[in-house]
Each structure stands twice: as C-alpha cells, then as structure tokens.
Scaffold this motif. Structure first.
Motif, PDB file in Angstrom:
ATOM      1  N   VAL A 140      11.120   0.489   8.296  1.00  0.00           N
ATOM      2  CA  VAL A 140      10.387  -0.717   7.425  1.00  0.00           C
ATOM      3  C   VAL A 140       9.737  -1.801   8.332  1.00  0.00           C
ATOM      4  N   VAL A 141      10.609  -2.082   9.387  1.00  0.00           N
ATOM      5  CA  VAL A 141      10.127  -3.188  10.347  1.00  0.00           C
ATOM      6  C   VAL A 141       8.722  -2.636  10.919  1.00  0.00           C
ATOM      7  N   GLU A 142       8.497  -1.240  11.266  1.00  0.00           N
ATOM      8  CA  GLU A 142       7.372  -0.911  11.894  1.00  0.00           C
ATOM      9  C   GLU A 142       6.354  -1.098  10.689  1.00  0.00           C
ATOM     10  N   ALA A 143       6.493  -0.576   9.672  1.00  0.00           N
ATOM     11  CA  ALA A 143       5.616  -0.694   8.476  1.00  0.00           C
ATOM     12  C   ALA A 143       5.180  -2.173   8.109  1.00  0.00           C
ATOM     13  N   LEU A 144       6.120  -3.010   8.376  1.00  0.00           N
ATOM     14  CA  LEU A 144       5.682  -4.420   8.186  1.00  0.00           C
ATOM     15  C   LEU A 144       4.733  -5.121   9.481  1.00  0.00           C
ATOM     16  N   ALA A 145       5.440  -4.745  10.467  1.00  0.00           N
ATOM     17  CA  ALA A 145       4.882  -5.539  11.843  1.00  0.00           C
ATOM     18  C   ALA A 145       3.659  -4.845  12.635  1.00  0.00           C
ATOM     19  N   VAL A 146       3.704  -3.685  12.425  1.00  0.00           N
ATOM     20  CA  VAL A 146       2.393  -3.130  12.943  1.00  0.00           C
ATOM     21  C   VAL A 146       1.290  -2.825  12.210  1.00  0.00           C
ATOM     22  N   ALA A 147      -0.051  -3.523  12.657  1.00  0.00           N
ATOM     23  CA  ALA A 147      -1.406  -3.696  11.882  1.00  0.00           C
ATOM     24  C   ALA A 147      -1.544  -2.476  11.168  1.00  0.00           C
ATOM     25  N   ARG A 148      -1.681  -1.196  11.834  1.00  0.00           N
ATOM     26  CA  ARG A 148      -2.308  -0.131  11.384  1.00  0.00           C
ATOM     27  C   ARG A 148      -1.367   0.574  10.479  1.00  0.00           C
ATOM     28  N   ARG A 149      -0.145   0.161  10.464  1.00  0.00           N
ATOM     29  CA  ARG A 149       0.727   0.629   9.489  1.00  0.00           C
ATOM     30  C   ARG A 149       0.854  -0.108   8.208  1.00  0.00           C
ATOM     31  N   LEU A 162      -1.093 -10.390   2.085  1.00  0.00           N
ATOM     32  CA  LEU A 162      -1.311  -9.834   3.444  1.00  0.00           C
ATOM     33  C   LEU A 162      -1.752 -10.652   4.672  1.00  0.00           C
ATOM     34  N   GLN A 163      -2.696 -11.521   4.386  1.00  0.00           N
ATOM     35  CA  GLN A 163      -3.026 -12.428   5.262  1.00  0.00           C
ATOM     36  C   GLN A 163      -2.128 -13.380   5.927  1.00  0.00           C
ATOM     37  N   ALA A 164      -1.108 -13.830   5.136  1.00  0.00           N
ATOM     38  CA  ALA A 164      -0.188 -14.509   5.401  1.00  0.00           C
ATOM     39  C   ALA A 164       0.763 -13.860   6.521  1.00  0.00           C
ATOM     40  N   LEU A 165       1.328 -12.810   5.840  1.00  0.00           N
ATOM     41  CA  LEU A 165       2.106 -12.017   6.620  1.00  0.00           C
ATOM     42  C   LEU A 165       1.557 -11.460   7.962  1.00  0.00           C
ATOM     43  N   SER A 166       0.321 -11.101   7.929  1.00  0.00           N
ATOM     44  CA  SER A 166      -0.300 -10.411   8.966  1.00  0.00           C
ATOM     45  C   SER A 166      -0.595 -11.770  10.269  1.00  0.00           C
ATOM     46  N   ASP A 170       1.215 -11.238  13.622  1.00  0.00           N
ATOM     47  CA  ASP A 170       0.343 -10.941  14.712  1.00  0.00           C
ATOM     48  C   ASP A 170      -0.287 -12.284  15.575  1.00  0.00           C
ATOM     49  N   GLY A 171       0.181 -13.645  15.153  1.00  0.00           N
ATOM     50  CA  GLY A 171      -0.103 -14.417  16.102  1.00  0.00           C
ATOM     51  C   GLY A 171       0.155 -14.622  17.044  1.00  0.00           C
ATOM     52  N   LYS A 172      -0.184 -15.408  18.072  1.00  0.00           N
ATOM     53  CA  LYS A 172       0.372 -15.928  19.368  1.00  0.00           C
ATOM     54  C   LYS A 172       1.866 -16.413  19.439  1.00  0.00           C
ATOM     55  N   ASP A 173       2.061 -17.070  18.281  1.00  0.00           N
ATOM     56  CA  ASP A 173       3.330 -17.848  18.177  1.00  0.00           C
ATOM     57  C   ASP A 173       4.280 -16.984  17.352  1.00  0.00           C
ATOM     58  N   GLY A 174       3.924 -15.761  16.768  1.00  0.00           N
ATOM     59  CA  GLY A 174       4.939 -14.980  16.109  1.00  0.00           C
ATOM     60  C   GLY A 174       6.068 -14.491  16.796  1.00  0.00           C
ATOM     61  N   LYS A 175       7.311 -14.511  16.059  1.00  0.00           N
ATOM     62  CA  LYS A 175       8.320 -14.093  17.012  1.00  0.00           C
ATOM     63  C   LYS A 175       9.089 -12.949  16.418  1.00  0.00           C
TER      64      LYS A 175
END
Length: 262
Positions: A140-149, A162-166, A170-175
């Motif tokens: 589930v982490v992969e499905a949420l965190a990886v853009a192509r997934r 989706l835009q907010a989650l991405s 994906d942002g430079k400050d994303g933890k």
C-alpha cells in the motif's frame, strides 16, 4: 476553561442580533442551556445511537442509560462547563470508564445543540473513512507513494485529492510514510487548509487503510470529503483485488521503495 467554538458562535450571534455585550449575551445563552435544555427525543426500536454511543452499550457498561447521564451533566452545569470538564466529571465523580465518559459527553453535546455530527470539541469538523485492502503495508505504501503506481488506481479519483497527495509525497520537503516496527504506517500532510492523516493498520494478510481528514469548514464539507475519500479508497482496494502486487526491487527486497522511513 476551554469553551466549544460552537458555543461561542451562538453567543456572538445573539450579541449581533440583540446589540448586547458579549458577556451579557453569554450569560443569557448559558442560562438557557442550563435551566431549560431541549430534551432529546426518546429512543425507539430499532435503537438509534446518539453521537456514536448507544444507550444499550452505555447501560451495559455503567448500569445507567443516556438519559440518566444527560441529567447528571445538566445538574453539573451543562454545556457551559466545556467538554473536558464534563467528561472529567463523569470519570472522576461517577466512575464512568474513560472511553464512555468521552462518548457520553459527545452525545450530550449533540443532544443539547452545541456540537454537530462529525464536529470535535474544539468546534472543528473531521471525517474518517476506512477500507480493508488485500495487501501488505509495504504494497500500500508503494501504491500511494510511487507516482507511476498512483496512476494505476488514480484514474477517476478526485483530481484535487490526488494533487495534494502527490505534492506532499513527491515534493522536496516530503518526508514519506513512517512505518513502525510493529508494521503500522502513517503519513500526515496538508490538503488546502485541511489536514489529512493516513494510517495503514496491518491485519492478518490484509491492511486497513484509514483516511482522517480534519479541520473541515462545516458539515457539508464533511459529506463531500467522505464521498471523495470513499471513492479513492475503493479504487485503491480494487488495485489489490487479486492480491499484493509489489513490483521490481521492492518485491525482491521484501520492502517498499523510498519514500518511506521507520
């Protein structure tokens, strides 16, 4: 002592309507709530829970029904005492178990008109939506965190969600997701002026995905976000309908790719 924002809003509305000072309007509102609270409609079969806690369950755990505890809180001072004081009164002075002290207090505040459904004691609204997914936390982490997934389950999902989650992932400050040693995953981020908490709770062979969206503006926004999150989690679950689908190095290593931290 903390007061519910909803109560303050009622006081300000009266002051604006009558021209009274805030303290005068407050005195009248509290007097009305304490001395002449509106009585909730009696339960009728099938039993309707009040504020998420049922009369039968409260009676089972405390030996008394909701009407009894509502009367106790009326005598204590009513909504004007504030949520914390009311719950503490039940817990400290009447030996009501902690979770039921909170549940009874929430039901009481809703019955007395100072808290709406999905409204917290600070006056803010929130909604939680959950879905059990046929996968592992890593999947589930992969499905949420990886853009192509994300693209595989994101078709038809609300674009703003989706835009907010991405942007958060994906942002430079994303933890990234935090995954604890016991397997529980979580990720917190902002969606416009609201806050989202994603929880991944491992079960036997599956994961419960819980999205809690707080700091919502009103009840209408609660229902809109409920529909949005429900649709999104349905799409996510459909991705794993036939079982876990980790790919590439993530499957070989037995763990999800970055971004994730423990």
């Amino acid at each position: 002592m903390t007061r519910a924002r909803a109560l303050k809003a009622v006081i300000r509305a009266r002051a604006a309507k009558t021209g009274e000072r805030y303290t005068t309007a407050r005195r009248h509102v509290l007097a009305a709530l304490t001395l002449a609270p509106p009585q909730p409609a009696p339960l009728s079969p099938p039993e309707r829970p009040r504020g998420g806690v049922s009369d039968a369950k409260v009676r089972e755990k405390t030996g008394r029904g909701l009407d009894h505890w509502f009367s106790v809180l009326d005598r204590f001072g009513g909504p004007g005492k504030g949520h914390t004081a009311l719950a503490r009164h039940l817990y400290d002075d009447h030996a009501v178990p902690g979770w039921y002290s909170q549940g009874i207090t929430v039901a009481y505040e809703r019955a007395r008109g100072v808290r709406a459904a999905n409204q917290r004691c600070d006056g803010e609204y929130e909604v939680s939506v959950s879905k059990v997914v046929n996968a592992r936390v890593a999947d589930v982490v992969e499905a949420l965190a990886v853009a192509r997934r994300r693209k595989r389950w994101g078709a038809g999902v609300d674009a703003a969600l989706l835009q907010a989650l991405s942007a958060a992932l994906d942002g430079k400050d994303g933890k990234g997701f935090v995954v604890r040693p016991d397997g529980l995953g979580r990720f917190r981020y902002k969606w416009d002026k609201t806050t989202v908490q994603l929880y991944l709770i491992p079960k036997t062979g599956k994961v419960s995905v819980v999205a809690t969206n707080s700091r919502l503006a009103d009840a209408a926004m609660v229902e809109a976000r409920r529909r949005t999150w429900r649709a999104a989690l349905e799409r996510l679950a459909a991705l794993f309908a036939s079982g876990p689908t980790l790919t590439g190095s993530a499957r070989r290593a037995g763990r999800p790719p970055s971004p994730v931290r423990s």
